[in-house]
Scaffold this motif. Structure first.
Motif, PDB file in Angstrom:
ATOM      1  N   GLU A  16     -51.404  -7.888  -0.293  1.00 54.59           N
ATOM      2  CA  GLU A  16     -51.003  -8.337   1.034  1.00 54.59           C
ATOM      3  C   GLU A  16     -49.479  -8.335   1.118  1.00 54.59           C
ATOM      4  O   GLU A  16     -48.810  -8.928   0.282  1.00 54.59           O
ATOM      5  CB  GLU A  16     -51.553  -9.732   1.321  1.00 54.59           C
ATOM      6  CG  GLU A  16     -53.063  -9.716   1.401  1.00 54.59           C
ATOM      7  CD  GLU A  16     -53.627 -10.937   2.077  1.00 54.59           C
ATOM      8  OE1 GLU A  16     -52.897 -11.613   2.823  1.00 54.59           O
ATOM      9  OE2 GLU A  16     -54.811 -11.200   1.841  1.00 54.59           O
ATOM     10  N   ASP A  17     -48.975  -7.652   2.138  1.00 55.35           N
ATOM     11  CA  ASP A  17     -47.536  -7.544   2.373  1.00 55.35           C
ATOM     12  C   ASP A  17     -46.772  -7.156   1.107  1.00 55.35           C
ATOM     13  O   ASP A  17     -45.755  -7.756   0.771  1.00 55.35           O
ATOM     14  CB  ASP A  17     -46.985  -8.858   2.946  1.00 55.35           C
ATOM     15  CG  ASP A  17     -47.549  -9.146   4.319  1.00 55.35           C
ATOM     16  OD1 ASP A  17     -47.830  -8.177   5.051  1.00 55.35           O
ATOM     17  OD2 ASP A  17     -47.728 -10.330   4.656  1.00 55.35           O
ATOM     18  N   ALA A  18     -47.290  -6.147   0.408  1.00 60.75           N
ATOM     19  CA  ALA A  18     -46.651  -5.672  -0.822  1.00 60.75           C
ATOM     20  C   ALA A  18     -45.843  -4.418  -0.516  1.00 60.75           C
ATOM     21  O   ALA A  18     -46.172  -3.657   0.394  1.00 60.75           O
ATOM     22  CB  ALA A  18     -47.701  -5.380  -1.878  1.00 60.75           C
ATOM     23  N   LYS A  19     -44.790  -4.211  -1.279  1.00 59.38           N
ATOM     24  CA  LYS A  19     -43.972  -3.017  -1.108  1.00 59.38           C
ATOM     25  C   LYS A  19     -44.765  -1.793  -1.533  1.00 59.38           C
ATOM     26  O   LYS A  19     -45.550  -1.846  -2.483  1.00 59.38           O
ATOM     27  CB  LYS A  19     -42.693  -3.119  -1.931  1.00 59.38           C
ATOM     28  CG  LYS A  19     -41.718  -4.139  -1.408  1.00 59.38           C
ATOM     29  CD  LYS A  19     -40.441  -4.112  -2.200  1.00 59.38           C
ATOM     30  CE  LYS A  19     -39.447  -5.084  -1.605  1.00 59.38           C
ATOM     31  NZ  LYS A  19     -38.164  -5.021  -2.308  1.00 59.38           N
ATOM     32  N   THR A  46     -34.331  -1.934   2.751  1.00 55.25           N
ATOM     33  CA  THR A  46     -35.634  -2.278   3.315  1.00 55.25           C
ATOM     34  C   THR A  46     -36.650  -1.224   2.925  1.00 55.25           C
ATOM     35  O   THR A  46     -36.394  -0.038   3.033  1.00 55.25           O
ATOM     36  CB  THR A  46     -35.552  -2.370   4.855  1.00 55.25           C
ATOM     37  OG1 THR A  46     -35.101  -1.114   5.356  1.00 55.25           O
ATOM     38  CG2 THR A  46     -34.620  -3.472   5.281  1.00 55.25           C
ATOM     39  N   LYS A  54     -40.907  -0.334   3.283  1.00 53.90           N
ATOM     40  CA  LYS A  54     -42.096  -0.671   4.046  1.00 53.90           C
ATOM     41  C   LYS A  54     -43.062  -1.464   3.183  1.00 53.90           C
ATOM     42  O   LYS A  54     -43.213  -1.218   2.002  1.00 53.90           O
ATOM     43  CB  LYS A  54     -42.779   0.582   4.571  1.00 53.90           C
ATOM     44  CG  LYS A  54     -41.943   1.305   5.603  1.00 53.90           C
ATOM     45  CD  LYS A  54     -42.646   2.518   6.138  1.00 53.90           C
ATOM     46  CE  LYS A  54     -41.757   3.198   7.157  1.00 53.90           C
ATOM     47  NZ  LYS A  54     -42.323   4.438   7.659  1.00 53.90           N
ATOM     48  N   GLN A  55     -43.708  -2.430   3.839  1.00 52.99           N
ATOM     49  CA  GLN A  55     -44.710  -3.239   3.166  1.00 52.99           C
ATOM     50  C   GLN A  55     -46.043  -3.032   3.866  1.00 52.99           C
ATOM     51  O   GLN A  55     -46.089  -2.872   5.084  1.00 52.99           O
ATOM     52  CB  GLN A  55     -44.339  -4.720   3.205  1.00 52.99           C
ATOM     53  CG  GLN A  55     -43.086  -5.046   2.418  1.00 52.99           C
ATOM     54  CD  GLN A  55     -42.782  -6.527   2.417  1.00 52.99           C
ATOM     55  OE1 GLN A  55     -43.128  -7.246   3.330  1.00 52.99           O
ATOM     56  NE2 GLN A  55     -42.135  -6.988   1.372  1.00 52.99           N
ATOM     57  N   ILE A  56     -47.123  -3.032   3.085  1.00 52.74           N
ATOM     58  CA  ILE A  56     -48.449  -2.866   3.671  1.00 52.74           C
ATOM     59  C   ILE A  56     -49.422  -3.841   3.038  1.00 52.74           C
ATOM     60  O   ILE A  56     -49.178  -4.368   1.958  1.00 52.74           O
ATOM     61  CB  ILE A  56     -48.990  -1.420   3.527  1.00 52.74           C
ATOM     62  CG1 ILE A  56     -49.130  -1.015   2.065  1.00 52.74           C
ATOM     63  CG2 ILE A  56     -48.127  -0.436   4.269  1.00 52.74           C
ATOM     64  CD1 ILE A  56     -49.850   0.311   1.867  1.00 52.74           C
ATOM     65  N   THR A  57     -50.525  -4.036   3.724  1.00 52.81           N
ATOM     66  CA  THR A  57     -51.641  -4.812   3.203  1.00 52.81           C
ATOM     67  C   THR A  57     -52.782  -3.833   2.990  1.00 52.81           C
ATOM     68  O   THR A  57     -53.092  -3.032   3.868  1.00 52.81           O
ATOM     69  CB  THR A  57     -52.053  -5.908   4.211  1.00 52.81           C
ATOM     70  OG1 THR A  57     -50.951  -6.807   4.367  1.00 52.81           O
ATOM     71  CG2 THR A  57     -53.269  -6.667   3.725  1.00 52.81           C
ATOM     72  N   SER A  83     -50.417   6.006   5.599  1.00 50.40           N
ATOM     73  CA  SER A  83     -50.231   4.812   6.432  1.00 50.40           C
ATOM     74  C   SER A  83     -48.760   4.484   6.662  1.00 50.40           C
ATOM     75  O   SER A  83     -48.421   3.798   7.615  1.00 50.40           O
ATOM     76  CB  SER A  83     -50.947   3.605   5.813  1.00 50.40           C
ATOM     77  OG  SER A  83     -50.273   3.175   4.648  1.00 50.40           O
TER      78      SER A  83
END
Length: 176
Positions: free
Chosen positions: A23-26, A57, A59-62, A80
Motif C-alpha cells: 500500500e502506497d509503496a514506491k 518524487t 510514483k507510489q502505488i497500491t 500502471s
C-alpha cells in the motif's frame, strides 16, 4: 505495509508465481521485491526530477496480487505508472520509459495474416504481453508493434493456435 510470498509452479523462472501486497509503496521498492521473489533480474531505469534522493518524487502505488506469474505482475505494475518493459534473455527484464525502451530495442510494425482463428480472440489473448496487437478491420489480420524478440515470441504462439480445427466428414447413402 508490504507482505510477500512466493509460489514456484514450475522449474521455469518466468512461470514463477508471486503474491504481493503493498500500500502506497514506491515503484522501485515493489519492483525490487518482485525481483527477489521471482529470482529474475529486473533493471529499473527511472529519471528523477532532482538528483537529491531525499527530495526526488517517485510514483507510489497500491497493489494486491495473489499467485500471478512474474511477467504478468511486472506488466501490471509498470503499465500502471506509464512505463514499459522488455524481456532480455531468459530471466532479465528492462523497465523504463516506453520511448527510451522502444528506441533501444528497435520496435517496428509487422502484419500477420491469420488463417483459422478469429483475430479478435488473438488480440484479447495477447493483451498482457509486451508489444501492441491491433486487429486490421476487414481482414483476419493483426498489426503488431513490437521488438524483434517479442515479435518472434508472438509469431511462435500464433503458429501454435492458428491451426485448422479437426473435422469429421460423414457420408450417408440411402440404398433401396
Amino acid at each position: 505495509v508490504m507482505s510477500f510470498t512466493t509460489l514456484f509452479a514450475n522449474d521455469e523462472l518466468l512461470n514463477a508465481k508471486i503474491s504481493i501486497d503493498a500500500e502506497d509503496a514506491k515503484v522501485s521498492s515493489i519492483i525490487a521485491t518482485m525481483a527477489k521473489l521471482s529470482g529474475c533480474n529486473i533493471v529499473l531505469a527511472l529519471e528523477t526530477e532532482n538528483d537529491d534522493k531525499e527530495s526526488s518524487t517517485e510514483k507510489q502505488i497500491t497493489i494486491h496480487l495473489k499467485d500471478v506469474p512474474i511477467e504478468q505482475a511486472l506488466s501490471l505494475v509498470v503499465k500502471s505508472v506509464g512505463l514499459s518493459y522488455r524481456l532480455i534473455g531468459e530471466k532479465t527484464f528492462l523497465v523504463g520509459d516506453r520511448a527510451r525502451i522502444n528506441e533501444e530495442i528497435g520496435e517496428r510494425s509487422y502484419i500477420v495474416h491469420l488463417n483459422y482463428v478469429d483475430v479478435e480472440k488473438v488480440v484479447k489473448a495477447f493483451e498482457i504481453i509486451p508489444g501492441e496487437c491491433v486487429a486490421i478491420e476487414g481482414q483476419n489480420a493483426l498489426l503488431i508493434h513490437a521488438n524483434p524478440g517479442t515479435f518472434a515470441e508472438i509469431s511462435k504462439k500464433i503458429e501454435q493456435i492458428d491451426v485448422p480445427q479437426k473435422q469429421i466428414e460423414i457420408q450417408a447413402r440411402l440404398i433401396e
